[in-house]
Design a protein around this motif. Sequence first.
Motif, PDB file in Angstrom:
ATOM      1  N   HIS A   1      20.975   8.835  51.233  1.00 56.21           N
ATOM      2  CA  HIS A   1      20.881   7.845  50.165  1.00 56.21           C
ATOM      3  C   HIS A   1      22.291   7.607  49.632  1.00 56.21           C
ATOM      4  CE1 HIS A   1      16.524   8.396  50.196  1.00 56.21           C
ATOM      5  NE2 HIS A   1      16.815   9.672  50.379  1.00 56.21           N
ATOM      6  N   LEU A   2      22.934   6.565  50.150  1.00 58.44           N
ATOM      7  CA  LEU A   2      24.252   6.177  49.686  1.00 58.44           C
ATOM      8  C   LEU A   2      24.036   5.053  48.682  1.00 58.44           C
ATOM      9  CD1 LEU A   2      27.350   6.490  50.003  1.00 58.44           C
ATOM     10  CD2 LEU A   2      27.220   4.697  51.759  1.00 58.44           C
ATOM     11  N   VAL A   3      24.434   5.300  47.439  1.00 58.86           N
ATOM     12  CA  VAL A   3      24.178   4.321  46.381  1.00 58.86           C
ATOM     13  C   VAL A   3      25.475   3.912  45.705  1.00 58.86           C
ATOM     14  CG1 VAL A   3      21.838   5.171  45.958  1.00 58.86           C
ATOM     15  CG2 VAL A   3      23.729   6.060  44.587  1.00 58.86           C
ATOM     16  N   VAL A   4      25.402   2.745  45.085  1.00 60.07           N
ATOM     17  CA  VAL A   4      26.490   2.272  44.245  1.00 60.07           C
ATOM     18  C   VAL A   4      25.940   1.977  42.860  1.00 60.07           C
ATOM     19  CG1 VAL A   4      27.978   1.333  46.061  1.00 60.07           C
ATOM     20  CG2 VAL A   4      26.186  -0.105  45.080  1.00 60.07           C
ATOM     21  N   ALA A   5      26.824   2.120  41.886  1.00 59.99           N
ATOM     22  CA  ALA A   5      26.534   1.679  40.525  1.00 59.99           C
ATOM     23  C   ALA A   5      27.266   0.354  40.355  1.00 59.99           C
ATOM     24  CB  ALA A   5      27.026   2.706  39.518  1.00 59.99           C
ATOM     25  N   VAL A   6      26.540  -0.660  39.890  1.00 60.78           N
ATOM     26  CA  VAL A   6      27.099  -2.008  39.750  1.00 60.78           C
ATOM     27  C   VAL A   6      26.949  -2.436  38.299  1.00 60.78           C
ATOM     28  CG1 VAL A   6      26.918  -4.401  40.514  1.00 60.78           C
ATOM     29  CG2 VAL A   6      26.478  -2.538  42.132  1.00 60.78           C
ATOM     30  N   ARG A   7      28.054  -2.884  37.732  1.00 61.41           N
ATOM     31  CA  ARG A   7      28.053  -3.402  36.373  1.00 61.41           C
ATOM     32  C   ARG A   7      28.728  -4.781  36.399  1.00 61.41           C
ATOM     33  NH1 ARG A   7      27.444  -0.239  32.113  1.00 61.41           N
ATOM     34  NH2 ARG A   7      28.586   1.546  32.915  1.00 61.41           N
ATOM     35  N   ASP A   8      28.050  -5.764  35.856  1.00 62.83           N
ATOM     36  CA  ASP A   8      28.580  -7.126  35.808  1.00 62.83           C
ATOM     37  C   ASP A   8      29.031  -7.613  37.193  1.00 62.83           C
ATOM     38  OD1 ASP A   8      28.165  -7.238  33.022  1.00 62.83           O
ATOM     39  OD2 ASP A   8      30.108  -6.285  32.647  1.00 62.83           O
ATOM     40  N   GLY A   9      28.234  -7.281  38.211  1.00 64.52           N
ATOM     41  CA  GLY A   9      28.527  -7.730  39.566  1.00 64.52           C
ATOM     42  C   GLY A   9      29.622  -6.978  40.288  1.00 64.52           C
ATOM     43  N   ARG A  10      30.143  -5.918  39.694  1.00 60.74           N
ATOM     44  CA  ARG A  10      31.261  -5.173  40.282  1.00 60.74           C
ATOM     45  C   ARG A  10      30.834  -3.736  40.569  1.00 60.74           C
ATOM     46  NH1 ARG A  10      36.675  -2.909  37.931  1.00 60.74           N
ATOM     47  NH2 ARG A  10      35.343  -2.375  36.202  1.00 60.74           N
TER      48      ARG A  10
ATOM     49  N   GLY B   1      29.319   8.577  35.182  1.00 63.56           N
ATOM     50  CA  GLY B   1      29.147   9.739  36.061  1.00 63.56           C
ATOM     51  C   GLY B   1      27.865  10.490  35.733  1.00 63.56           C
ATOM     52  N   THR B   2      27.579  10.644  34.453  1.00 58.83           N
ATOM     53  CA  THR B   2      26.343  11.307  34.035  1.00 58.83           C
ATOM     54  C   THR B   2      25.134  10.522  34.536  1.00 58.83           C
ATOM     55  OG1 THR B   2      27.393  12.275  32.102  1.00 58.83           O
ATOM     56  CG2 THR B   2      25.001  12.059  32.028  1.00 58.83           C
ATOM     57  N   GLN B   3      25.174   9.209  34.400  1.00 57.91           N
ATOM     58  CA  GLN B   3      24.056   8.392  34.859  1.00 57.91           C
ATOM     59  C   GLN B   3      23.848   8.522  36.365  1.00 57.91           C
ATOM     60  OE1 GLN B   3      25.574   4.816  32.558  1.00 57.91           O
ATOM     61  NE2 GLN B   3      23.384   4.417  32.557  1.00 57.91           N
ATOM     62  N   LEU B   4      24.927   8.539  37.133  1.00 55.87           N
ATOM     63  CA  LEU B   4      24.805   8.686  38.587  1.00 55.87           C
ATOM     64  C   LEU B   4      24.217  10.046  38.959  1.00 55.87           C
ATOM     65  CD1 LEU B   4      27.949   7.053  40.211  1.00 55.87           C
ATOM     66  CD2 LEU B   4      25.564   6.578  40.753  1.00 55.87           C
ATOM     67  N   ILE B   5      24.705  11.105  38.333  1.00 59.98           N
ATOM     68  CA  ILE B   5      24.179  12.440  38.652  1.00 59.98           C
ATOM     69  C   ILE B   5      22.729  12.561  38.203  1.00 59.98           C
ATOM     70  CG2 ILE B   5      24.418  14.914  38.184  1.00 59.98           C
ATOM     71  CD1 ILE B   5      26.489  13.791  40.177  1.00 59.98           C
ATOM     72  N   GLU B   6      22.389  11.998  37.051  1.00 53.57           N
ATOM     73  CA  GLU B   6      20.987  12.019  36.617  1.00 53.57           C
ATOM     74  C   GLU B   6      20.110  11.258  37.605  1.00 53.57           C
ATOM     75  OE1 GLU B   6      21.251  10.584  32.593  1.00 53.57           O
ATOM     76  OE2 GLU B   6      21.620  12.616  31.812  1.00 53.57           O
ATOM     77  N   TRP B   7      20.628  10.144  38.156  1.00 47.47           N
ATOM     78  CA  TRP B   7      19.881   9.427  39.192  1.00 47.47           C
ATOM     79  C   TRP B   7      19.638  10.351  40.387  1.00 47.47           C
ATOM     80  CZ3 TRP B   7      20.734   8.701  44.281  1.00 47.47           C
ATOM     81  CH2 TRP B   7      19.835   7.854  44.945  1.00 47.47           C
ATOM     82  N   ALA B   8      20.687  11.068  40.815  1.00 48.42           N
ATOM     83  CA  ALA B   8      20.570  11.964  41.970  1.00 48.42           C
ATOM     84  C   ALA B   8      19.556  13.077  41.710  1.00 48.42           C
ATOM     85  CB  ALA B   8      21.933  12.550  42.325  1.00 48.42           C
ATOM     86  N   ILE B   9      19.556  13.622  40.518  1.00 43.95           N
ATOM     87  CA  ILE B   9      18.597  14.681  40.171  1.00 43.95           C
ATOM     88  C   ILE B   9      17.176  14.115  40.173  1.00 43.95           C
ATOM     89  CG2 ILE B   9      17.834  16.215  38.314  1.00 43.95           C
ATOM     90  CD1 ILE B   9      20.878  16.506  37.603  1.00 43.95           C
ATOM     91  N   ASP B  10      16.991  12.953  39.563  1.00 40.89           N
ATOM     92  CA  ASP B  10      15.662  12.325  39.533  1.00 40.89           C
ATOM     93  C   ASP B  10      15.176  12.004  40.941  1.00 40.89           C
ATOM     94  OD1 ASP B  10      15.649  12.493  36.773  1.00 40.89           O
ATOM     95  OD2 ASP B  10      16.191  10.379  36.469  1.00 40.89           O
ATOM     96  N   GLU B  11      16.055  11.466  41.782  1.00 39.14           N
ATOM     97  CA  GLU B  11      15.673  11.152  43.161  1.00 39.14           C
ATOM     98  C   GLU B  11      15.355  12.429  43.927  1.00 39.14           C
ATOM     99  OE1 GLU B  11      14.699   8.988  46.568  1.00 39.14           O
ATOM    100  OE2 GLU B  11      14.832   8.384  44.455  1.00 39.14           O
ATOM    101  N   SER B  12      16.093  13.493  43.668  1.00 41.03           N
ATOM    102  CA  SER B  12      15.823  14.775  44.320  1.00 41.03           C
ATOM    103  C   SER B  12      14.429  15.281  43.940  1.00 41.03           C
ATOM    104  CB  SER B  12      16.878  15.806  43.929  1.00 41.03           C
ATOM    105  OG  SER B  12      18.147  15.401  44.397  1.00 41.03           O
TER     106      SER B  12
END
Length: 150
Positions: free
Chosen positions: A53-62, A100-111
Amino acid sequence: MGDLEIRPTTAEDIPAVVAMLADDPLGARRESPDDLGPYLAAFERLRVDPNQHLVVAVRDGRVVGTLQLTIVPGLSRRGATRSIVEGVRIHCDERGSGLGTQLIEWAIDESRRQSCHLVQLTSDKTRTDAHRFYERLGFEASHTGFKLQL
């Protein structure tokens, strides 16, 4: 700051992801943003593997962040499945924003969603700020890691 979306990476995102991988002293020595060929080939291998699961975080199209989550079935720990977090990067403009916290929380939730019993990651010994960050999120430096370059 605008709304944040965490979504699967597309081939169009690869230049931004590689730029983030290269944007620190360690990455600058080992990444080659001027030659995307190897990265696109690796992306294709990841894209077709259901345990990647390779993910990106996108804000305002970036693209402003990325990570890779790998699901690993195993026999140890009574047949437990674990996940491995790799390649966590936050765009320099977003560091300290909570992304960074949001990304890691996403990873924990997905796990959890993938029925993992353990989330693990490694961090280079020189990344002391990252170590404090992971410890704040509940990770423990419980093991010593080893790598062998091939």
